[in-house]
Design a protein around this motif. Sequence first.
Motif, PDB file in Angstrom:
ATOM      1  N   VAL A 110      41.726  33.200  34.726  1.00  0.00           N
ATOM      2  CA  VAL A 110      40.381  32.637  34.826  1.00  0.00           C
ATOM      3  C   VAL A 110      39.759  32.692  33.435  1.00  0.00           C
ATOM      4  O   VAL A 110      39.708  33.758  32.816  1.00  0.00           O
ATOM      5  CB  VAL A 110      39.510  33.424  35.826  1.00  0.00           C
ATOM      6  N   ASP A 111      39.283  31.558  32.940  1.00  0.00           N
ATOM      7  CA  ASP A 111      38.734  31.477  31.582  1.00  0.00           C
ATOM      8  C   ASP A 111      37.292  30.995  31.638  1.00  0.00           C
ATOM      9  O   ASP A 111      36.997  29.975  32.267  1.00  0.00           O
ATOM     10  CB  ASP A 111      39.564  30.515  30.736  1.00  0.00           C
ATOM     11  N   VAL A 112      36.390  31.752  30.990  1.00  0.00           N
ATOM     12  CA  VAL A 112      34.994  31.322  30.899  1.00  0.00           C
ATOM     13  C   VAL A 112      34.907  29.998  30.152  1.00  0.00           C
ATOM     14  O   VAL A 112      34.071  29.149  30.471  1.00  0.00           O
ATOM     15  CB  VAL A 112      34.151  32.403  30.205  1.00  0.00           C
ATOM     16  N   GLY A 113      35.766  29.812  29.160  1.00  0.00           N
ATOM     17  CA  GLY A 113      35.797  28.570  28.396  1.00  0.00           C
ATOM     18  C   GLY A 113      36.983  27.723  28.790  1.00  0.00           C
ATOM     19  O   GLY A 113      37.452  27.748  29.929  1.00  0.00           O
ATOM     20  N   GLY A 114      37.473  26.957  27.839  1.00  0.00           N
ATOM     21  CA  GLY A 114      38.608  26.093  28.115  1.00  0.00           C
ATOM     22  C   GLY A 114      38.817  25.109  26.990  1.00  0.00           C
ATOM     23  O   GLY A 114      38.086  25.119  25.994  1.00  0.00           O
ATOM     24  N   PRO A 115      39.801  24.253  27.141  1.00  0.00           N
ATOM     25  CA  PRO A 115      40.052  23.248  26.101  1.00  0.00           C
ATOM     26  C   PRO A 115      38.879  22.285  25.992  1.00  0.00           C
ATOM     27  O   PRO A 115      38.142  22.061  26.960  1.00  0.00           O
ATOM     28  CB  PRO A 115      41.322  22.533  26.601  1.00  0.00           C
ATOM     29  N   ALA A 116      38.718  21.714  24.802  1.00  0.00           N
ATOM     30  CA  ALA A 116      37.603  20.779  24.598  1.00  0.00           C
ATOM     31  C   ALA A 116      37.731  19.568  25.509  1.00  0.00           C
ATOM     32  O   ALA A 116      36.728  19.038  25.976  1.00  0.00           O
ATOM     33  CB  ALA A 116      37.554  20.346  23.131  1.00  0.00           C
ATOM     34  N   ARG A 119      40.896  16.841  30.273  1.00  0.00           N
ATOM     35  CA  ARG A 119      41.896  15.909  30.797  1.00  0.00           C
ATOM     36  C   ARG A 119      43.319  16.368  30.513  1.00  0.00           C
ATOM     37  O   ARG A 119      44.273  15.829  31.075  1.00  0.00           O
ATOM     38  CB  ARG A 119      41.651  14.516  30.223  1.00  0.00           C
ATOM     39  N   CYS A 120      43.469  17.405  29.659  1.00  0.00           N
ATOM     40  CA  CYS A 120      44.803  17.920  29.376  1.00  0.00           C
ATOM     41  C   CYS A 120      45.251  18.981  30.390  1.00  0.00           C
ATOM     42  O   CYS A 120      46.406  19.396  30.386  1.00  0.00           O
ATOM     43  CB  CYS A 120      44.864  18.516  27.962  1.00  0.00           C
ATOM     44  N   LEU A 132      42.209  28.766  36.149  1.00  0.00           N
ATOM     45  CA  LEU A 132      40.887  28.141  36.196  1.00  0.00           C
ATOM     46  C   LEU A 132      40.243  28.190  34.816  1.00  0.00           C
ATOM     47  O   LEU A 132      40.207  29.249  34.184  1.00  0.00           O
ATOM     48  CB  LEU A 132      39.978  28.862  37.194  1.00  0.00           C
ATOM     49  N   PHE A 133      39.720  27.068  34.382  1.00  0.00           N
ATOM     50  CA  PHE A 133      39.044  26.972  33.096  1.00  0.00           C
ATOM     51  C   PHE A 133      37.576  26.597  33.321  1.00  0.00           C
ATOM     52  O   PHE A 133      37.193  26.128  34.387  1.00  0.00           O
ATOM     53  CB  PHE A 133      39.719  25.933  32.212  1.00  0.00           C
ATOM     54  N   HIS A 134      36.761  26.815  32.291  1.00  0.00           N
ATOM     55  CA  HIS A 134      35.325  26.511  32.355  1.00  0.00           C
ATOM     56  C   HIS A 134      34.678  27.181  33.563  1.00  0.00           C
ATOM     57  O   HIS A 134      33.854  26.581  34.255  1.00  0.00           O
ATOM     58  CB  HIS A 134      35.094  25.002  32.361  1.00  0.00           C
ATOM     59  N   ALA A 135      35.046  28.440  33.775  1.00  0.00           N
ATOM     60  CA  ALA A 135      34.464  29.229  34.866  1.00  0.00           C
ATOM     61  C   ALA A 135      33.312  30.052  34.310  1.00  0.00           C
ATOM     62  O   ALA A 135      33.304  31.287  34.374  1.00  0.00           O
ATOM     63  CB  ALA A 135      35.525  30.131  35.496  1.00  0.00           C
ATOM     64  N   GLY A 136      32.331  29.361  33.732  1.00  0.00           N
ATOM     65  CA  GLY A 136      31.187  30.034  33.130  1.00  0.00           C
ATOM     66  C   GLY A 136      29.886  29.393  33.544  1.00  0.00           C
ATOM     67  O   GLY A 136      29.695  29.062  34.714  1.00  0.00           O
ATOM     68  N   SER A 326      46.268  24.111  37.672  1.00  0.00           N
ATOM     69  CA  SER A 326      45.207  24.313  36.681  1.00  0.00           C
ATOM     70  C   SER A 326      44.090  23.322  36.919  1.00  0.00           C
ATOM     71  O   SER A 326      44.338  22.165  37.285  1.00  0.00           O
ATOM     72  CB  SER A 326      45.764  24.149  35.260  1.00  0.00           C
ATOM     73  N   ALA A 327      42.867  23.786  36.753  1.00  0.00           N
ATOM     74  CA  ALA A 327      41.712  22.929  37.020  1.00  0.00           C
ATOM     75  C   ALA A 327      40.469  23.520  36.397  1.00  0.00           C
ATOM     76  O   ALA A 327      40.435  24.703  36.027  1.00  0.00           O
ATOM     77  CB  ALA A 327      41.506  22.774  38.532  1.00  0.00           C
ATOM     78  N   SER A 328      39.427  22.702  36.279  1.00  0.00           N
ATOM     79  CA  SER A 328      38.105  23.209  35.942  1.00  0.00           C
ATOM     80  C   SER A 328      37.517  23.870  37.181  1.00  0.00           C
ATOM     81  O   SER A 328      37.663  23.365  38.299  1.00  0.00           O
ATOM     82  CB  SER A 328      37.188  22.075  35.482  1.00  0.00           C
ATOM     83  N   ALA A 329      36.837  24.987  36.981  1.00  0.00           N
ATOM     84  CA  ALA A 329      36.355  25.780  38.110  1.00  0.00           C
ATOM     85  C   ALA A 329      35.466  24.985  39.051  1.00  0.00           C
ATOM     86  O   ALA A 329      35.574  25.095  40.275  1.00  0.00           O
ATOM     87  CB  ALA A 329      35.618  27.008  37.589  1.00  0.00           C
ATOM     88  N   ALA A 330      34.562  24.177  38.504  1.00  0.00           N
ATOM     89  CA  ALA A 330      33.606  23.454  39.352  1.00  0.00           C
ATOM     90  C   ALA A 330      34.294  22.500  40.312  1.00  0.00           C
ATOM     91  O   ALA A 330      33.755  22.194  41.376  1.00  0.00           O
ATOM     92  CB  ALA A 330      32.607  22.691  38.485  1.00  0.00           C
ATOM     93  N   GLY A 331      35.490  22.046  39.963  1.00  0.00           N
ATOM     94  CA  GLY A 331      36.179  21.073  40.796  1.00  0.00           C
ATOM     95  C   GLY A 331      36.898  21.669  41.989  1.00  0.00           C
ATOM     96  O   GLY A 331      37.202  20.944  42.946  1.00  0.00           O
ATOM     97  N   VAL A 332      37.182  22.975  41.963  1.00  0.00           N
ATOM     98  CA  VAL A 332      38.011  23.557  43.030  1.00  0.00           C
ATOM     99  C   VAL A 332      37.375  24.757  43.721  1.00  0.00           C
ATOM    100  O   VAL A 332      37.802  25.131  44.816  1.00  0.00           O
ATOM    101  CB  VAL A 332      39.398  23.964  42.487  1.00  0.00           C
TER     102      VAL A 332
END
Length: 367
Positions: A110-116, A119-120, A132-136, A326-332
């Motif tokens: 789980v990452d508070v941040g993520g790639p810029a 889409r990658c 999970l990325f962008h879990a902030g 793998s996904a952005s947190a808000a999406g899942v």
Amino acid sequence: MNGVKIGVLGASGDIGRNIVAALLRAPDDPAGLSELRLAARRPDAITLPAGAGEAPSKTHIARSACDVRNHEDLARFADGLDVVVNATGPSHDRAVTMASAVLAMGADYVDVGGPADTRCLPVVDTRGQTALFHAGALPGASGILPRWFLRRYPDTQRLTVIAGGRGIFTRTGAEDYLAGLEHGDVEPLAVWLDGRRVSRGAHRQEHAMLDEFPDPVSLFPYLDADAEAIARDSGISDGVWYSAMVGDGIVDTLMLATGMSLEAGSSWLHDASMAMAAGRRPYVVMLVEGESGKVMLHAPSEGVLAAEVAAAAAFEVLGGRVPAGSASAAGVLDADRVLTVLTQPGAACTLVTTQDPAADIMEEGAL
């Protein structure tokens, strides 16, 4: 969730310390957390929240040094853990490689941040686990709250989302912000109009006066991958997302920062935001409004909100409620569950709703 082991990278920083506090105030049985492994470049700088020595009593807390740029260090840290929460930065250029090192050791990530550019994310090899990325906070809660709102008002066709407030850009946070603008999936001034992305469809607003913000704010419209996914999934016709920032001269500061290198721009943005926020209390407000209602989420700082979301995400992963991949947190993440955790007794966030968009939904004394 009995006997789970969680690791926190960057545990000495503002977000990391708040993640530790949120994990120890678990939404599930706290006795299920058997080990909390904390890492920083300087483990002696890791401080524990008050009462951590007593509750939960069955949790073993360990501190260690870890250089997140060294994959051998990451592997040693992640060995034997169930999930690793990353609160280090900048993350725009190394979140995916860090995730790969952790996933290779059998732990979820789980990452508070993520790639810029989110889409990658579909190409990340998760080995059947969860990343999970962008879990902030921004992004993170800024995508979770609109999804929560749209569940309650599924007939919404016009959506406005405003998120931001007063705070200080850390150097790493500023670098991630500028990287998103420079080569990420964030398109400034873009909106969702008539069911599609429209470039330069909105204008920046300076010194806007909003009932939910105690200060005048500068509003910066944008559309990123999370916002576009929300618009497509919900079927809304029109949507505009704004980043709200407080501070005299913030517009000129951002314009200067975006014209510099990432290193110079992030340093400039950090120093300028410190000067603007000096002596003033930080806060974050997220406002979502449609034709039939309005909701506001308030937190005492972006760091606190990011930590609460990251901790909630970790427990959702541990509970098997997040699919592999793998996904952005808000999406899942389940928006109802996350917001219940964020606003539970003892948490620092508050949620206010109204069915009358014209009404003042400011909670008395909240700000």
